[in-house]
Every structure is written in C-alpha cells, then in structure tokens.
Write a protein that holds these residues in place. Structure first.
Motif, PDB file in Angstrom:
ATOM      1  N   SER A   2       1.296  -0.818   0.313  1.00  0.00           N
ATOM      2  CA  SER A   2       0.092   0.186  -0.131  1.00  0.00           C
ATOM      3  C   SER A   2       0.736   0.773   0.015  1.00  0.00           C
ATOM      4  CB  SER A   2      -0.348  -0.313   1.174  1.00  0.00           C
ATOM      5  OG  SER A   2      -2.012  -1.123   0.820  1.00  0.00           O
ATOM      6  N   GLU A   3       2.097   0.801   1.130  1.00  0.00           N
ATOM      7  CA  GLU A   3       2.803   2.664   1.081  1.00  0.00           C
ATOM      8  C   GLU A   3       3.526   2.836  -0.183  1.00  0.00           C
ATOM      9  OE1 GLU A   3       2.611   5.070   2.973  1.00  0.00           O
ATOM     10  OE2 GLU A   3       1.261   3.805   4.235  1.00  0.00           O
ATOM     11  N   LYS A   6       0.586   4.461  -3.423  1.00  0.00           N
ATOM     12  CA  LYS A   6       0.411   5.269  -2.639  1.00  0.00           C
ATOM     13  C   LYS A   6       1.506   6.008  -2.954  1.00  0.00           C
ATOM     14  CE  LYS A   6      -0.511   6.340   1.368  1.00  0.00           C
ATOM     15  NZ  LYS A   6      -1.043   5.972   3.084  1.00  0.00           N
ATOM     16  N   PHE A  69      -5.254   7.367   0.385  1.00  0.00           N
ATOM     17  CA  PHE A  69      -5.901   6.257   1.031  1.00  0.00           C
ATOM     18  C   PHE A  69      -5.284   4.796   0.240  1.00  0.00           C
ATOM     19  CE2 PHE A  69      -9.014   9.484   2.088  1.00  0.00           C
ATOM     20  CZ  PHE A  69      -8.752  10.050   3.524  1.00  0.00           C
ATOM     21  N   ALA A  70      -5.059   4.614   1.053  1.00  0.00           N
ATOM     22  CA  ALA A  70      -4.854   3.058   0.581  1.00  0.00           C
ATOM     23  C   ALA A  70      -4.640   1.830   1.018  1.00  0.00           C
ATOM     24  CB  ALA A  70      -3.042   2.391   0.150  1.00  0.00           C
ATOM     25  N   ASP A  71      -5.812   0.320  -0.488  1.00  0.00           N
ATOM     26  CA  ASP A  71      -6.404  -0.698   0.078  1.00  0.00           C
ATOM     27  C   ASP A  71      -5.520  -1.737  -0.600  1.00  0.00           C
ATOM     28  OD1 ASP A  71      -7.263  -2.935   1.786  1.00  0.00           O
ATOM     29  OD2 ASP A  71      -8.948  -2.225   1.341  1.00  0.00           O
ATOM     30  N   GLY A  72      -4.766  -2.086  -0.637  1.00  0.00           N
ATOM     31  CA  GLY A  72      -3.442  -3.349  -1.448  1.00  0.00           C
ATOM     32  C   GLY A  72      -3.343  -2.487  -2.420  1.00  0.00           C
ATOM     33  N   ASP A  73      -4.695  -3.748  -4.160  1.00  0.00           N
ATOM     34  CA  ASP A  73      -3.896  -2.776  -5.340  1.00  0.00           C
ATOM     35  C   ASP A  73      -4.766  -1.490  -5.454  1.00  0.00           C
ATOM     36  OD1 ASP A  73      -6.434  -3.796  -5.851  1.00  0.00           O
ATOM     37  OD2 ASP A  73      -5.796  -4.780  -7.784  1.00  0.00           O
ATOM     38  N   HIS A  74      -5.273  -1.150  -4.427  1.00  0.00           N
ATOM     39  CA  HIS A  74      -6.022   0.233  -4.874  1.00  0.00           C
ATOM     40  C   HIS A  74      -5.601   1.729  -3.960  1.00  0.00           C
ATOM     41  CE1 HIS A  74      -9.063  -2.532  -6.928  1.00  0.00           C
ATOM     42  NE2 HIS A  74      -9.731  -1.269  -7.658  1.00  0.00           N
ATOM     43  N   VAL A  75      -5.264   2.642  -4.973  1.00  0.00           N
ATOM     44  CA  VAL A  75      -5.635   4.245  -4.325  1.00  0.00           C
ATOM     45  C   VAL A  75      -6.547   4.886  -4.371  1.00  0.00           C
ATOM     46  CG1 VAL A  75      -3.907   6.277  -3.574  1.00  0.00           C
ATOM     47  CG2 VAL A  75      -2.502   3.672  -3.986  1.00  0.00           C
ATOM     48  N   ARG A  97      -5.830   2.105  -9.701  1.00  0.00           N
ATOM     49  CA  ARG A  97      -5.691   0.093  -9.109  1.00  0.00           C
ATOM     50  C   ARG A  97      -4.083  -0.255 -10.067  1.00  0.00           C
ATOM     51  NH1 ARG A  97      -5.507  -4.226 -12.144  1.00  0.00           N
ATOM     52  NH2 ARG A  97      -7.098  -4.074 -13.684  1.00  0.00           N
TER      53      ARG A  97
END
Length: 125
Positions: A2-3, A6, A69-75, A97
């Motif tokens: 996630s980082e 981002k 904001f990030a969640d796995g492969d989505h930002v 994505r």
C-alpha cells in the motif's frame, strides 16, 4: 504494498499532472491502462494525448493531493486541482488500481467545482 502504491500515485501527480512530463509519468503506467474518464482514451496513447492537452490548454495546472488512502492494489486520492491560477478550482476524487509491479493500470475519477460560496463553513478539503 500500500505504501509503495501511494508513492507511485504521488509521483504520477507530480510528474504527469504538475510537470506534464509524459515520458517520466509513463514509466508509472502498466502495459494495459484502462481509463474510466470518458474524456480520456484507454492506453498509454490516451494518457499521452491527455498530457499534451494539459500542456497546451492549462500549462499552469496544479494538482495538490490533500488526502491519500490505500487498500491493497487500490489508491484513492482527494485532490485540489486548479487549471488556471486564481480560479476556485475543482475537488477531485481519483481512484487508481495498480498491478503487482506497482504500476497504474486503471483509473476512475469524479470532479466537483469548488463553489465561491457554501451553505457551511467546512470547506471541500
């Protein structure tokens, strides 16, 4: 992951939108780039045409990422965009994505003009 994703998105804004450097930003895009903004074509060619339009029509455009904001492969980015300095600008939510290599492969966005007056004092950011 996630980082890293981002940071890729932040670099994409700086290189692609703020500097309008297609070649540098293109390195952050995957082999297949799916675009959901109806004004931009799919693929790297669509992105190149978009950057060329920005360079020609809005050379001073700036995009300021206010929240990320990030969640796995989505930002998801909450962005303040100003096409022409001195204008109120636009509140934007971009969703990206990214692939396993950390490159952008899909994009969605929604945009709302920043009004001159508001029924509340909360602001858009």
């Amino acid at each position: 992951m996630s980082e890293r994703n981002k940071q890729t998105v932040l670099d994409f804004y700086e290189l692609g939108l703020n500097q309008k450097d297609f070649h540098a930003a293109a390195k952050l895009i995957g082999d297949r780039y799916v675009q959901h903004n109806p004004r931009i074509a799919d693929g790297i060619e669509g992105f190149e045409a978009f950057i060329a339009t920005l360079r020609a029509d809005f050379p001073d455009l700036k995009a300021e990422v206010k929240q990320l904001f990030a969640d796995g492969d989505h930002v998801i980015a909450h962005v303040y965009g100003v096409r022409v300095p001195g204008q109120p600008g636009t509140a934007i939510v971009d969703i990206f994505r990214l692939d396993e290599a950390g490159r952008i492969v899909e994009h969605w966005d929604v945009m709302q003009p920043v009004p001159e007056t508001s029924a509340n004092s909360n602001g858009m950011f």
